[in-house]
Motif scaffolding. Structure first.
Motif, PDB file in Angstrom:
ATOM      1  N   LEU A 146       0.829  -1.205   0.000  1.00 45.46           N
ATOM      2  CA  LEU A 146       0.000   0.000   0.000  1.00 45.46           C
ATOM      3  C   LEU A 146       0.865   1.257   0.000  1.00 45.46           C
ATOM      4  CD1 LEU A 146      -2.720  -1.134   2.575  1.00 45.46           C
ATOM      5  CD2 LEU A 146      -3.129  -0.603   0.159  1.00 45.46           C
ATOM      6  N   ASP A 147       1.943   1.233   0.784  1.00 44.86           N
ATOM      7  CA  ASP A 147       2.858   2.380   0.834  1.00 44.86           C
ATOM      8  C   ASP A 147       3.575   2.566  -0.498  1.00 44.86           C
ATOM      9  OD1 ASP A 147       2.133   2.735   3.475  1.00 44.86           O
ATOM     10  OD2 ASP A 147       3.909   1.751   4.293  1.00 44.86           O
ATOM     11  N   ALA A 148       4.004   1.433  -1.102  1.00 44.73           N
ATOM     12  CA  ALA A 148       4.782   1.511  -2.336  1.00 44.73           C
ATOM     13  C   ALA A 148       3.931   1.984  -3.515  1.00 44.73           C
ATOM     14  CB  ALA A 148       5.397   0.155  -2.652  1.00 44.73           C
ATOM     15  N   THR A 149       2.699   1.520  -3.598  1.00 44.04           N
ATOM     16  CA  THR A 149       1.837   1.876  -4.734  1.00 44.04           C
ATOM     17  C   THR A 149       1.113   3.198  -4.514  1.00 44.04           C
ATOM     18  OG1 THR A 149      -0.035   0.639  -3.784  1.00 44.04           O
ATOM     19  CG2 THR A 149       1.434  -0.555  -5.304  1.00 44.04           C
ATOM     20  N   ASN A 150       0.955   3.575  -3.246  1.00 43.99           N
ATOM     21  CA  ASN A 150       0.186   4.783  -2.904  1.00 43.99           C
ATOM     22  C   ASN A 150      -1.205   4.730  -3.525  1.00 43.99           C
ATOM     23  OD1 ASN A 150      -0.140   7.283  -1.605  1.00 43.99           O
ATOM     24  ND2 ASN A 150       0.421   8.423  -3.444  1.00 43.99           N
ATOM     25  N   ASP A 151      -1.760   3.523  -3.551  1.00 42.40           N
ATOM     26  CA  ASP A 151      -3.073   3.295  -4.159  1.00 42.40           C
ATOM     27  C   ASP A 151      -4.049   2.838  -3.076  1.00 42.40           C
ATOM     28  OD1 ASP A 151      -5.298   2.624  -5.593  1.00 42.40           O
ATOM     29  OD2 ASP A 151      -4.343   1.089  -6.822  1.00 42.40           O
ATOM     30  N   PRO A 152      -4.970   3.706  -2.659  1.00 43.64           N
ATOM     31  CA  PRO A 152      -5.927   3.317  -1.609  1.00 43.64           C
ATOM     32  C   PRO A 152      -6.901   2.246  -2.055  1.00 43.64           C
ATOM     33  CG  PRO A 152      -6.537   5.434  -2.559  1.00 43.64           C
ATOM     34  CD  PRO A 152      -5.198   5.080  -3.132  1.00 43.64           C
ATOM     35  N   ASN A 153      -6.965   1.988  -3.384  1.00 41.55           N
ATOM     36  CA  ASN A 153      -7.883   0.976  -3.909  1.00 41.55           C
ATOM     37  C   ASN A 153      -7.147  -0.274  -4.376  1.00 41.55           C
ATOM     38  OD1 ASN A 153     -10.084   2.737  -3.500  1.00 41.55           O
ATOM     39  ND2 ASN A 153      -9.688   3.728  -5.464  1.00 41.55           N
ATOM     40  N   LEU A 154      -5.955  -0.512  -3.826  1.00 39.92           N
ATOM     41  CA  LEU A 154      -5.164  -1.672  -4.214  1.00 39.92           C
ATOM     42  C   LEU A 154      -5.905  -2.975  -3.919  1.00 39.92           C
ATOM     43  CD1 LEU A 154      -2.469  -2.856  -5.226  1.00 39.92           C
ATOM     44  CD2 LEU A 154      -1.637  -2.748  -2.853  1.00 39.92           C
ATOM     45  N   GLY A 155      -6.607  -3.038  -2.801  1.00 38.79           N
ATOM     46  CA  GLY A 155      -7.349  -4.252  -2.436  1.00 38.79           C
ATOM     47  C   GLY A 155      -8.386  -4.621  -3.482  1.00 38.79           C
ATOM     48  N   LEU A 156      -9.065  -3.626  -4.026  1.00 38.55           N
ATOM     49  CA  LEU A 156     -10.076  -3.884  -5.057  1.00 38.55           C
ATOM     50  C   LEU A 156      -9.418  -4.452  -6.312  1.00 38.55           C
ATOM     51  CD1 LEU A 156     -13.069  -3.631  -5.848  1.00 38.55           C
ATOM     52  CD2 LEU A 156     -12.573  -1.323  -6.676  1.00 38.55           C
ATOM     53  N   ALA A 157      -8.264  -3.909  -6.673  1.00 35.57           N
ATOM     54  CA  ALA A 157      -7.553  -4.407  -7.848  1.00 35.57           C
ATOM     55  C   ALA A 157      -7.129  -5.858  -7.658  1.00 35.57           C
ATOM     56  CB  ALA A 157      -6.324  -3.527  -8.119  1.00 35.57           C
ATOM     57  N   VAL A 158      -6.684  -6.211  -6.448  1.00 32.99           N
ATOM     58  CA  VAL A 158      -6.272  -7.582  -6.159  1.00 32.99           C
ATOM     59  C   VAL A 158      -7.477  -8.516  -6.214  1.00 32.99           C
ATOM     60  CG1 VAL A 158      -5.332  -9.117  -4.387  1.00 32.99           C
ATOM     61  CG2 VAL A 158      -4.256  -6.899  -4.804  1.00 32.99           C
ATOM     62  N   GLY A 159      -8.618  -8.073  -5.672  1.00 26.93           N
ATOM     63  CA  GLY A 159      -9.830  -8.893  -5.713  1.00 26.93           C
ATOM     64  C   GLY A 159     -10.329  -9.117  -7.130  1.00 26.93           C
ATOM     65  N   LEU A 160     -10.298  -8.076  -7.954  1.00 28.05           N
ATOM     66  CA  LEU A 160     -10.770  -8.183  -9.332  1.00 28.05           C
ATOM     67  C   LEU A 160      -9.826  -9.006 -10.196  1.00 28.05           C
ATOM     68  CD1 LEU A 160     -12.042  -4.530  -9.903  1.00 28.05           C
ATOM     69  CD2 LEU A 160     -13.437  -6.598  -9.688  1.00 28.05           C
ATOM     70  N   ARG A 161      -8.585  -9.144  -9.772  1.00 33.05           N
ATOM     71  CA  ARG A 161      -7.614  -9.945 -10.524  1.00 33.05           C
ATOM     72  C   ARG A 161      -7.936 -11.432 -10.433  1.00 33.05           C
ATOM     73  NH1 ARG A 161      -2.876  -9.647 -12.923  1.00 33.05           N
ATOM     74  NH2 ARG A 161      -2.855  -7.384 -12.740  1.00 33.05           N
ATOM     75  N   GLN A 162      -8.659 -11.840  -9.394  1.00 33.42           N
ATOM     76  CA  GLN A 162      -8.948 -13.251  -9.186  1.00 33.42           C
ATOM     77  C   GLN A 162     -10.094 -13.704 -10.096  1.00 33.42           C
ATOM     78  OE1 GLN A 162      -9.197 -14.097  -4.866  1.00 33.42           O
ATOM     79  NE2 GLN A 162      -8.184 -12.125  -4.575  1.00 33.42           N
ATOM     80  N   SER A 163      -9.997 -14.940 -10.547  1.00 33.83           N
ATOM     81  CA  SER A 163     -11.021 -15.498 -11.426  1.00 33.83           C
ATOM     82  C   SER A 163     -12.027 -16.310 -10.610  1.00 33.83           C
ATOM     83  CB  SER A 163     -10.371 -16.405 -12.475  1.00 33.83           C
ATOM     84  OG  SER A 163      -9.839 -17.574 -11.846  1.00 33.83           O
ATOM     85  N   PHE A 164     -13.059 -16.774 -11.275  1.00 31.20           N
ATOM     86  CA  PHE A 164     -14.053 -17.615 -10.599  1.00 31.20           C
ATOM     87  C   PHE A 164     -13.395 -18.869 -10.023  1.00 31.20           C
ATOM     88  CE2 PHE A 164     -17.311 -20.944 -10.501  1.00 31.20           C
ATOM     89  CZ  PHE A 164     -18.302 -20.303  -9.764  1.00 31.20           C
ATOM     90  N   GLY A 165     -12.419 -19.399 -10.734  1.00 30.86           N
ATOM     91  CA  GLY A 165     -11.745 -20.607 -10.279  1.00 30.86           C
ATOM     92  C   GLY A 165     -10.840 -20.409  -9.083  1.00 30.86           C
TER      93      GLY A 165
END
Length: 353
Positions: free
Chosen positions: A77-96
């Motif tokens: 979170l500190d390195a990316t300075n992206d408060p929405n990093l968690g959402l990006a990680v969640g959306l990266r996951q597939s149904f499987g």
């Protein structure tokens, strides 16, 4: 940096790790590492990502304490300075990404029954979320969501990661259409667009509750992939895994509690086996079946305990090193660098901030 709940005190007046040591599902950290790679971060060059790099390369499950994961996620979170990093990680996951649970959801007759299955067995996927639901008079489901670890600095990340994954799974089951009426989240978002795009419904943030409302029409939608026979078979396996997981947790918790009591001078594996009323061979076998070993378990306990003790400003790093069983503070430094990418002194300075 948040402390883990339910800390106890040892004979020297120092805090011990909790009796039930929280574990973070390694697949979250795996997808976090993949997201960092996609953003151009060199996981090989920066010591902060050493553990994530190894996890990404091995692609094997790992036991990660919540304290360790909290530091690693905060680093990201500190390195990316992206408060929405968690959402990006969640959306990266597939149904499987849900593993065997995906088969149970696909085999369910309706989205409503799939939701019930997911709520019952979601802990098998290592969920960091507590779920509860209520049914409105019109048949809508109001899903209440809370982070299991109260007070953690990464609660926003954990909640967003769940939202990203849950929205993808729900859209997939509902043939790409949104089954959501409204979403409310405690965390504030200046730009709600990413969350609104994920759920495809109105989103409210900065409110007093975390809630997802799913429509009755969507919930009662018949899934084309429904298969009663397959569902029955998968449920049998999930039930067996649930019982096995409970037994494994009980064994590991007992082993960890025994080690924690003497973490300053830990017993050899044969002595530990005698304390647990079993043989060395059986202890090694059961640890191997749980995906760990005596040395790995001891290392993780030392790391977890050291991170907690860093909050106690009365203790020097040298004293903390001694308390977790190291005669040389450099051993603690190596342990911290290997697993969280920074020394104990560096982590303490960040905790103070």
């Amino acid at each position: 940096m948040a402390l883990i709940d339910d800390m106890s005190i040892d004979g020297n007046g120092l805090e011990l790790p909790p009796k039930s040591r929280p574990i973070t599902p390694s697949h979250i950290l795996f997808h976090l590492s993949t997201e960092l790679l996609s953003r151009g971060f060199d996981l090989h060059a920066d010591p902060r990502w050493r553990f994530l790099c190894e996890l990404n390369q091995s692609r094997k499950p790992a036991r990660v304490s919540f304290s360790q994961a909290e530091v690693l996620i905060q680093n990201a979170l500190d390195a990316t300075n992206d408060p929405n990093l968690g959402l990006a990680v969640g959306l990266r996951q597939s149904f499987g990404s849900l593993g065997l649970l995906s088969s149970a959801l696909l085999s369910s007759p309706t989205l409503r029954s799939a939701l019930a299955v997911g709520m019952k067995y979601h802990r098998l996927s290592g969920s960091l979320i507590e779920l509860d639901q209520s049914c409105a008079e019109n048949g809508d489901i109001h899903l209440s969501i809370n982070v299991r670890h109260v007070g953690t600095t990464i609660s926003r990340f954990v909640m967003q990661e769940f939202c990203g994954g849950f929205s993808r799974v729900s859209h997939y089951l509902h043939r790409g259409k949104s089954p959501f009426r409204h979403v409310s989240m405690i965390f504030q978002m200046m730009d709600k667009t990413p969350l609104e795009e994920a759920f495809a419904c109105p989103v409210e943030t900065g409110v007093a509750r975390n809630e997802i409302v799913m429509s009755a029409e969507a919930l009662d939608y018949s899934l084309e992939t429904a298969d009663a026979y397959a569902l029955s078979e998968v449920i049998d396996v999930l039930e067996a895994l649930t019982h096995a997981a409970k037994a494994e947790r009980g064994f590991l918790e007992q082993t960890e509690q025994t080690l924690v009591k003497s973490i300053k001078t830990p017993p050899q594996v044969d002595a530990l086996a005698r304390q647990l009323g079993t043989s060395e061979r059986t202890l090694r076998r059961r640890l191997n079946e749980a995906g760990t070993s005596y040395s790995e378990l001891l290392e993780k306990l030392r790391l977890d305990h050291a991170i907690q003790l860093l909050h106690n400003r009365k203790l020097s790093v040298k004293q903390i090193s001694s308390h977790v069983g190291f005669t040389d503070p450099r051993s603690l430094r190596r342990l911290m660098m290997d697993h969280v990418g920074m020394s104990a002194s560096e982590l303490r300075r960040r905790v103070d901030v």
